[in-house]
Design a protein around this motif. Structure first.
Motif, PDB file in Angstrom:
ATOM      1  N   UNK A  15      75.727  32.625   6.911  1.00 44.42           N
ATOM      2  CA  UNK A  15      74.764  32.317   5.876  1.00 44.42           C
ATOM      3  C   UNK A  15      75.106  31.805   4.583  1.00 44.42           C
ATOM      4  N   UNK A  16      76.443  31.503   4.619  1.00 41.48           N
ATOM      5  CA  UNK A  16      77.327  31.312   3.083  1.00 41.48           C
ATOM      6  C   UNK A  16      77.008  29.607   3.957  1.00 41.48           C
ATOM      7  N   UNK A  17      77.514  28.652   4.760  1.00 42.04           N
ATOM      8  CA  UNK A  17      77.439  27.476   5.023  1.00 42.04           C
ATOM      9  C   UNK A  17      76.247  27.255   5.658  1.00 42.04           C
ATOM     10  N   UNK A  18      75.099  28.023   6.166  1.00 39.19           N
ATOM     11  CA  UNK A  18      73.699  27.745   5.875  1.00 39.19           C
ATOM     12  C   UNK A  18      73.193  27.617   4.783  1.00 39.19           C
ATOM     13  N   UNK A  19      74.051  27.805   3.835  1.00 38.29           N
ATOM     14  CA  UNK A  19      73.089  27.346   1.910  1.00 38.29           C
ATOM     15  C   UNK A  19      74.026  26.776   1.282  1.00 38.29           C
ATOM     16  N   UNK A  20      74.602  25.719   1.373  1.00 36.05           N
ATOM     17  CA  UNK A  20      75.433  25.083   0.800  1.00 36.05           C
ATOM     18  C   UNK A  20      75.281  24.955  -1.207  1.00 36.05           C
ATOM     19  N   UNK A  21      73.856  25.136  -1.168  1.00 37.97           N
ATOM     20  CA  UNK A  21      73.361  24.746  -2.342  1.00 37.97           C
ATOM     21  C   UNK A  21      74.064  26.212  -3.414  1.00 37.97           C
ATOM     22  N   UNK A  22      73.870  27.073  -2.801  1.00 36.95           N
ATOM     23  CA  UNK A  22      74.379  27.722  -3.770  1.00 36.95           C
ATOM     24  C   UNK A  22      75.296  28.496  -3.545  1.00 36.95           C
ATOM     25  N   UNK A  23      75.775  28.329  -1.935  1.00 37.09           N
ATOM     26  CA  UNK A  23      77.388  28.945  -1.697  1.00 37.09           C
ATOM     27  C   UNK A  23      78.836  28.137  -1.218  1.00 37.09           C
ATOM     28  N   UNK A  24      79.773  28.455  -1.615  1.00 35.93           N
ATOM     29  CA  UNK A  24      80.790  27.511  -0.797  1.00 35.93           C
ATOM     30  C   UNK A  24      82.169  28.411  -0.329  1.00 35.93           C
ATOM     31  N   UNK A  25      82.327  28.120   0.885  1.00 41.94           N
ATOM     32  CA  UNK A  25      83.493  28.568   1.231  1.00 41.94           C
ATOM     33  C   UNK A  25      84.458  27.484   1.519  1.00 41.94           C
ATOM     34  N   UNK A  26      85.260  28.139   0.613  1.00 44.12           N
ATOM     35  CA  UNK A  26      86.515  27.266  -0.227  1.00 44.12           C
ATOM     36  C   UNK A  26      87.674  27.861   1.116  1.00 44.12           C
ATOM     37  N   UNK A  27      89.115  27.763   0.882  1.00 42.34           N
ATOM     38  CA  UNK A  27      90.065  27.815   1.718  1.00 42.34           C
ATOM     39  C   UNK A  27      90.450  29.157   0.979  1.00 42.34           C
ATOM     40  N   UNK A  28      90.233  30.151   1.802  1.00 38.74           N
ATOM     41  CA  UNK A  28      90.895  31.508   0.682  1.00 38.74           C
ATOM     42  C   UNK A  28      89.742  32.152   0.060  1.00 38.74           C
ATOM     43  N   UNK A  29      88.671  31.640  -0.168  1.00 39.01           N
ATOM     44  CA  UNK A  29      87.407  32.169  -1.498  1.00 39.01           C
ATOM     45  C   UNK A  29      86.041  31.559  -0.808  1.00 39.01           C
ATOM     46  N   UNK A  30      85.346  32.825  -1.325  1.00 42.64           N
ATOM     47  CA  UNK A  30      83.650  33.029  -0.592  1.00 42.64           C
ATOM     48  C   UNK A  30      83.448  32.640  -1.953  1.00 42.64           C
ATOM     49  N   UNK A  31      82.370  31.809  -2.840  1.00 43.96           N
ATOM     50  CA  UNK A  31      81.573  31.421  -3.819  1.00 43.96           C
ATOM     51  C   UNK A  31      79.877  31.703  -3.827  1.00 43.96           C
ATOM     52  N   UNK A  32      79.774  32.217  -4.511  1.00 43.30           N
ATOM     53  CA  UNK A  32      78.423  31.936  -4.909  1.00 43.30           C
ATOM     54  C   UNK A  32      78.097  31.530  -6.675  1.00 43.30           C
ATOM     55  N   UNK A  33      77.614  30.010  -6.629  1.00 39.85           N
ATOM     56  CA  UNK A  33      77.626  29.962  -7.573  1.00 39.85           C
ATOM     57  C   UNK A  33      78.500  29.774  -8.497  1.00 39.85           C
ATOM     58  N   UNK A  34      77.953  30.689 -10.036  1.00 41.41           N
ATOM     59  CA  UNK A  34      78.821  31.102 -10.930  1.00 41.41           C
ATOM     60  C   UNK A  34      78.700  32.642 -11.109  1.00 41.41           C
ATOM     61  N   UNK A  35      77.958  33.569 -10.206  1.00 40.72           N
ATOM     62  CA  UNK A  35      78.101  34.714 -10.098  1.00 40.72           C
ATOM     63  C   UNK A  35      79.081  35.288  -9.518  1.00 40.72           C
ATOM     64  N   UNK A  36      79.714  35.395  -8.277  1.00 40.69           N
ATOM     65  CA  UNK A  36      80.324  36.009  -8.041  1.00 40.69           C
ATOM     66  C   UNK A  36      81.593  35.024  -7.136  1.00 40.69           C
ATOM     67  N   UNK A  37      82.448  35.661  -6.690  1.00 42.74           N
ATOM     68  CA  UNK A  37      83.718  34.695  -5.704  1.00 42.74           C
ATOM     69  C   UNK A  37      84.149  36.788  -5.470  1.00 42.74           C
ATOM     70  N   UNK A  38      85.395  36.358  -3.273  1.00 42.05           N
ATOM     71  CA  UNK A  38      86.165  36.779  -3.240  1.00 42.05           C
ATOM     72  C   UNK A  38      86.678  36.662  -2.586  1.00 42.05           C
ATOM     73  N   UNK A  39      88.277  36.940  -2.533  1.00 34.32           N
ATOM     74  CA  UNK A  39      88.949  36.543  -2.098  1.00 34.32           C
ATOM     75  C   UNK A  39      89.141  36.730   0.053  1.00 34.32           C
ATOM     76  N   UNK A  40      88.821  35.829   0.401  1.00 30.73           N
ATOM     77  CA  UNK A  40      88.774  35.768   1.870  1.00 30.73           C
ATOM     78  C   UNK A  40      89.868  35.377   2.484  1.00 30.73           C
ATOM     79  N   UNK A  41      90.440  35.610   3.860  1.00 32.36           N
ATOM     80  CA  UNK A  41      91.373  35.013   4.711  1.00 32.36           C
ATOM     81  C   UNK A  41      90.792  34.183   6.019  1.00 32.36           C
TER      82      UNK A  41
END
Length: 555
Positions: A301-327
């Protein structure tokens, strides 16, 4: 022989009902303030009548008086700031009024009229727009609220001579302001039939209900000499109050955190307030840092909407709204701590993640353990994440050494290739093709040919970027044959992505062992070779720089 008299026209029940406003009174009026969208401004006119809808914000204590008077409390155009005249102790005084008066009524809709010098237009109250921090999409006249989950929700629709507002937001605003909204309406309809034919009495009738009051008047058309012979008017208002619903309680989903003695799933809430922690809270409950496992497709879901979300090394972000640590360094799953799911993930997304939840298998990745528990800096293990880290480091160091980019930054329209580059989530051709294309865009299509042309001897006009890169690397003393061959094979794979797959693609696929390894494993190995290539360039930066300096001096 006697002649028969013509039969007088019979009243049309439909025509009579139209002039009695049966459609509006019986159908439209009861729905005002009960459906998802509320029309707060509308202006229509044609040969057979007109419709006007307007509104005003009124104090709650003014509601009884508003319902007592059938006339509009305010007319279209009110609400502009200016001075008002007031009488106090028999003496007239003037003072500035934000909305042109001090009766407590405020505009929700501003009608901006420039007397024909400029086009008029409609504005919605700035306070309302600011209250919900609405974004205006000027292209389609829509104002949207950005929810915590990152979704756009339409709140206002501004059309040609019409404004609609979503009921939920309108009622929330009214509750916050402790005001009601008076929705005014004025309908006029004409008919070619006479009042007598339609059985319309030339009189006025007023109706009052708990939340509406309106006046009907029908009879002969006030305009003589035209084709219309009868006329009816409906004038009134309906009141909409603020929301009476308390703020809803946040829902914290339960996630699988283990299995019982029979192998069945054991679940627990992700509510951080009900979890144990290192400070002694909720003794006996699962710990905040309990790992929860998800299938890797959860990130689609997040990879398919790169304008809004970014999947980074160890973190998932939604623009400047929220982010969550992920493994996301785990080879088989995405792992998130139970407490982070409740603290950082929006309620709407928790339900989405729950659909990918699986029983735990083992623990978190070594990378995640070192980072989150031991507090150590650790490079990623997953090849896609490691490639992105090495690429960023290489780009920075190369530019600092040379002052130009070997791989030009992707254009805005292509930036999503870098954001969505990853190991294919499913072992299928289309997912493999997408990632091959992305990697080739980054490593081959982005080669800085114009700069290379200025640094190497003139090449054949048909020379490709890979040939120019090899000449440049050979010129500065780097034996790049192995890596150039890798890039050529990658190009052949990339060329077969948007086109029919021919011999060149087949040979490249065989070279990379796609058929034997499968798409996921093959692309992982391709990323490994791409990392090798970047490391090769990075390791030789200083030596290359020294050679480059000598070339510059000789020129």
């Amino acid at each position: 022989m006697a002649t028969s008299q013509p039969t007088p026209p019979q009243p049309s029940s439909d025509e009579r009902g139209r002039l009695l406003f049966e459609d509006f009174i019986g159908n439209y009026l009861p729905r005002i303030g009960t459906e998802q969208w509320v029309t707060v401004f509308r202006s229509e006119r044609n040969d057979d009548g007109s419709l006007g809808i307007f509104c005003a914000l009124i104090p709650e204590d003014y509601v009884p008086a508003a319902l007592e008077d059938v006339q509009w409390d305010k007319s279209i155009g009110f609400g502009m700031p200016g001075e008002g005249t007031f009488s106090q102790g028999g003496e007239a005084t003037r003072r500035y009024c934000r909305f042109g008066g001090d009766d407590g009524l405020e505009p929700l809709i501003f009608f901006r009229d420039f007397h024909g010098v400029h086009p008029d237009y409609i504005e919605v109250s700035e306070e309302f727009r600011h209250y919900f921090n609405l974004f205006e999409n000027k292209a389609n006249g829509v104002f949207v609220a950005v929810e915590k989950a990152g979704d756009d929700v339409e709140v206002i629709r501004v059309g040609d001579r019409q404004v609609e507002i979503k009921l939920r937001y309108l009622k929330e605003f009214l509750a916050a302001r402790k005001m009601a909204l008076a929705v005014y309406f004025d309908l006029q309809r004409y008919s070619v039939r006479t009042a007598e034919e339609l059985d319309l009495s030339d009189e006025t009738e007023i109706t009052r209900t708990a939340d509406a009051t309106y006046q009907f008047h029908g009879g002969r058309s006030p305009v003589t000499g035209g084709r219309h012979r009868s006329f009816a008017r409906l004038l009134g208002k309906k009141l909409i109050g603020g929301s009476t619903v308390e703020n809803t309680v946040e829902v914290f989903e339960e996630f699988i955190i283990g299995t019982d003695s029979d192998g069945g799933p054991v679940s627990y809430t992700c509510d951080p307030g009900r979890l144990a922690n290192y400070f002694g809270a909720n003794h006996g409950a699962p710990h905040y840092f309990t790992p929860v496992f998800f299938r890797r497709e959860v990130l689609n879901k997040y990879f398919n909407n790169p304008g809004k979300y970014s999947v980074e090394d160890g973190r998932l972000r939604c623009a400047g709204l929220w982010s969550m640590a992920i493994d996301n360094n785990h080879p088989d799953f995405v792992v998130v701590y139970l407490g982070d799911l409740g603290r950082d993930l929006p309620e709407k997304d928790r339900l989405y993640w729950k659909s990918f939840n699986v029983p735990p298998e083992g623990g978190v990745s070594e990378v995640n353990f070192r980072r989150s528990i031991l507090g150590q800096f650790t490079s990623p293990e997953m090849k896609d994440l490691l490639f992105k880290e090495r690429l960023e480091q290489f780009q920075t160091d190369w530019f600092n050494q040379y002052g130009w980019d070997l791989f030009k930054p992707l254009a805005e329209a292509d930036r999503h290739y870098a954001v969505t580059l990853r190991i294919p989530p499913i072992d299928q051709q289309n997912h493999f093709d997408e990632q091959v294309l992305a990697l080739a865009k980054i490593l081959i299509d982005s080669i800085n040919e114009s700069k290379l042309n200025s640094l190497i001897p003139a090449q054949s006009p048909n020379s490709r970027s890979l040939k120019k890169l090899q000449v440049y690397l050979d010129q500065i003393g780097l034996n790049s044959a192995k890596h150039i061959q890798f890039l050529k094979e990658l190009w052949n794979l990339r060329h077969g992505t948007p086109h029919r797959k021919g011999d060149a693609y087949s040979k490249a696929a065989e070279a990379f062992g796609v058929a034997k390894k499968g798409f996921i494993s093959a692309f992982t190995d391709i990323l490994d070779q791409a990392i090798e290539f970047l490391d090769f360039l990075h390791t030789n930066l200083l030596a290359a720089r020294a050679t480059d300096d000598e070339v510059d001096k000789s020129e």
